[in-house]
Design an enzyme around this catalytic site. Structure first.
Site, short mmCIF file in Angstrom:
data_model
loop_
_atom_site.label_atom_id
_atom_site.label_comp_id
_atom_site.label_asym_id
_atom_site.label_seq_id
_atom_site.Cartn_x
_atom_site.Cartn_y
_atom_site.Cartn_z
N THR A 1 7.68 -50.75 6.22
CA THR A 1 8.89 -50.96 6.21
C THR A 1 8.54 -52.64 7.65
OG1 THR A 1 9.62 -49.76 8.45
CG2 THR A 1 9.98 -49.02 6.13
N GLU B 1 11.25 -46.48 2.71
CA GLU B 1 11.80 -45.49 2.53
C GLU B 1 12.24 -44.33 1.52
OE1 GLU B 1 12.25 -47.37 4.34
OE2 GLU B 1 12.51 -47.15 6.97
N LYS C 1 31.54 -53.68 15.53
CA LYS C 1 32.82 -53.65 16.42
C LYS C 1 33.92 -54.36 17.14
CE LYS C 1 28.76 -50.25 16.87
NZ LYS C 1 27.95 -51.25 16.79
N TRP D 1 34.91 -50.92 13.18
CA TRP D 1 34.40 -51.46 12.08
C TRP D 1 34.90 -52.47 11.41
CZ3 TRP D 1 30.29 -46.99 11.73
CH2 TRP D 1 29.58 -46.68 12.51
P1 ADP Z 1 13.36 -53.70 5.14
O1 ADP Z 1 14.02 -55.11 4.71
O2 ADP Z 1 14.32 -53.71 6.52
O3 ADP Z 1 11.96 -53.73 5.05
P2 ADP Z 1 13.86 -52.28 2.76
O4 ADP Z 1 13.56 -53.15 1.65
O5 ADP Z 1 13.37 -51.04 2.54
O6 ADP Z 1 13.60 -52.42 4.17
O7 ADP Z 1 15.14 -52.49 2.79
C1 ADP Z 1 16.20 -51.48 2.90
C2 ADP Z 1 16.94 -52.09 3.30
O8 ADP Z 1 17.67 -52.26 2.64
C3 ADP Z 1 18.47 -51.15 3.12
O9 ADP Z 1 18.56 -49.82 3.87
C4 ADP Z 1 19.91 -51.88 2.91
O10 ADP Z 1 20.93 -52.01 5.01
C5 ADP Z 1 19.12 -53.03 2.39
N1 ADP Z 1 20.14 -53.08 0.59
C6 ADP Z 1 18.89 -52.73 0.01
N2 ADP Z 1 20.04 -52.58 -1.22
C7 ADP Z 1 21.35 -53.46 -0.71
C8 ADP Z 1 22.21 -53.55 -1.66
N3 ADP Z 1 22.28 -53.66 -3.07
N4 ADP Z 1 23.66 -53.76 -1.05
C9 ADP Z 1 23.27 -53.76 0.41
N5 ADP Z 1 22.31 -53.07 0.74
C10 ADP Z 1 20.70 -53.48 0.45
#
Ligand code: ADP
Length: 549
Positions: A185, A330, A439, A444
């Protein structure tokens, strides 16, 4: 009493075996990194993937060894991917958009032995490899003609290696729980953490992705995965595409609007998947040149929230259905999809928007629940916020080498770090990452919701909302805007644009114009960096914050 069915380990090599046996002539078309369009088939990919396996076996690569790829979406990447996994080694997809220090950290943490690299990233690898002692060899994914003179020690040419290798190789034969993929990640908090997929989890994720409410691929589809294979397995398309016998169109290094349009047009693409920023580029190109994309029926958009303006543009201007997906590395990554139910589809189009902008419902195999910080379950009433928790056979149970310790609650649910609501139709809506939520006065405010409306203003290219310290309310939202080229700054018109669309007390206290809103390695707004850049920003003293109504 146990069932009496066959024990048939769910290993992903069987996916490519299936494509070769039943869809051998279906094409995989690539815009190669070298430039020309390259056409191949699942039968050819299968044979060449076996050659990759033999090359690796010749270097004594064993079950569990990590072999990395630093590559775009191409046919060769698919060959390497299955060639690595087929013999039980772990394919570690490296994200080239990470900072060099992060890549070094990840390669060392994973203890990668071999790296398959695209021509584009040879200079990057030359710079970082001296800091990666576990890497024994590099394979440059090109042919002898374009093989560069490189400083990389022990660098081999991919095509030359394959030419010298046999197609005779037995895949599988290991436990289905064996690891097959590793993806870190991006580490917006702390060090990047490795998600270690198993053959079983990816096989099940493939079946899950083949549901018609999810990717729903079939041999009739022509799929263009713009989302990279290093971004959570191209959202499963690198498995579900071959599994279904769909034609694949791989964009290689070019993801600009013109390049994507050209592939859609010449290959007859019916379905594609990418993050919102890629689609904004394509739409700009289509509008500028007055083009249409009649072959495209559906697009999957995810990775960050999909603004209403994007959904309407695809639906109304181009007659393309938008499917929004939520997920994370994940979760393999499919978590929820915004497929509308018949009840919702029966509503007038404008009313459907309330659900189309939500992230949707989970497919079979993914369980969701909302919890508050005290661990109590929260109601599915569409307005109560909670921490989004997930459980299932395709969800991480721990990080590689146990970074982060125990990551599940007592019922085995994983905390996604997202804050969301779930409504009476079962539609989940992300309101924020827990760390980005604003916040204000004990309540929120959803930065995502304001951003999605603000970006619909015709002058806005990108919009972000962050919290700024406030003496009375703790934090207040500030709207950060990057204007489209040539547009002029006028704070009030952006605030007026929000009036009536959000609660009064959500109205940002200020608008800040910036030349650039930073994007992270997976194409999302990097709020951490944005907050860092605006750390000296102070709210105007006269800010007139409305009381909560
Ligand atoms: P990172 O960018 O943190 O490495 P990921 O690519 O796994 O990890 O991203 C996951 C995160 O992206 C999710 O936990 C969420 O916050 C955000 N996310 C993914 N798809 C969507 C969506 N359709 N709408 C809003 N947020 C999203």
């Amino acid at each position: 009493m146990l069932g009496l069915m066959q024990d048939w380990p769910l290993t992903v090599d069987r996916i490519l075996d299936h494509s070769k046996n039943w869809h051998p002539r279906r094409e995989v078309v690539t815009r190669s990194v070298e430039g020309p369009i390259v056409r191949t088939t699942y039968a050819e990919i299968h044979g060449r993937a076996k050659r990759v396996s033999n090359v690796l076996k010749g270097w004594d690569v064993k079950v569990g060894d990590r072999v990395a790829t630093l590559a775009w979406n191409t046919g060769r990447h698919i060959e390497a991917w299955y060639g690595i996994m087929g013999i039980g080694a772990v394919c570690h997809t490296l994200n080239p958009r990470l900072f060099p220090e992060q890549l070094i950290y990840i390669i060392n943490h994973a203890e990668d032995r071999i790296i398959f690299v695209d021509l584009t990233f040879v200079p990057l690898l030359e710079a970082i490899l001296p800091h990666c002692p576990t890497v024994e060899r590099v394979v440059v994914m090109t042919d002898a003609v374009t093989m560069p003179a490189t400083k990389l020690p022990k660098a081999d040419c991919y095509e030359a290696l394959l030419e010298g290798a046999s197609e005779d190789c037995v895949w599988g034969g290991f436990d289905e729980q064996t690891a097959c993929g590793l993806c870190y990640t991006s580490g917006t908090t702390g060090n990047p953490k490795g998600v270690l997929y198993s053959h079983r989890s990816n096989f099940i994720h493939t079946l899950l992705g083949m549901q018609s409410t999810v990717l729903g691929p079939s041999p009739k589809e022509v799929i263009l995965p713009v989302v990279p294979m290093f971004h959570a397995n191209a959202w499963g398309i690198a498995f579900a595409g071959p599994a279904s016998g769909a034609k694949l169109v791989m964009p290689g290094a070019r993801m600009d609007g013109a390049a994507i349009y050209e592939l859609i047009e010449t290959e007859g693409v019916t379905f594609s998947a990418a993050v919102p920023t890629v689609w904004q580029l394509l739409l700009a190109h289509l509008r500028e040149h007055n083009l249409k994309i009649p072959t495209v029926k559906r697009v999957l958009i995810g990775g960050s929230a999909v603004p209403e303006s994007l959904i309407r543009a695809f639906n109304d201007e181009f007659d393309v259905e938008v499917l929004q997906g939520w997920g994370m590395t994940e979760t393999s990554p499919i978590g929820t999809l915004s497929t509308l139910t018949p009840e919702l589809l029966a509503l007038p189009y404008d009313e459907q928007m309330k659900w189309r902008i939500k992230q949707g419902v989970p497919p079979l195999g993914v369980e969701l629940k909302l919890k508050n910080y005290a661990g109590q379950e929260m109601p599915h009433d569409g307005s109560t916020y909670g921490r989004l928790m997930v459980r299932g056979p395709t969800i991480a149970g721990a990080y590689f080498k146990d970074e982060g310790g125990d990551i599940l609650d007592h019922e085995g649910f994983f905390d996604t770090g997202d804050v969301s609501t779930i409504d009476e139709h079962g539609f989940m809506q992300i309101t924020d990452r827990a760390k980005d939520v604003i916040k204000s006065g004990g309540e929120w405010i959803s930065s995502i919701e304001i951003e999605n409306i603000a970006v619909g203003h015709p002058k806005v290219e990108l919009a972000a909302v962050i919290g700024a310290a406030h003496p009375k309310w703790d934090e207040r939202p500030v709207l950060v805007i990057k204007l489209k080229p040539g547009e002029t700054q006028d704070k009030q018109e952006h605030l007026d644009f929000l009036v009536g669309k959000i609660a009064k007390w959500w109205m940002p206290d200020d608008v800040v114009f910036v030349d650039d809103i930073p994007l992270g390695a997976t194409g999302k707004i990097d709020k951490k960096l944005l907050r860092e850049r605006l750390k000296d920003y102070r709210l105007p003293a006269a800010a007139n914050t409305p009381e909560r109504v």
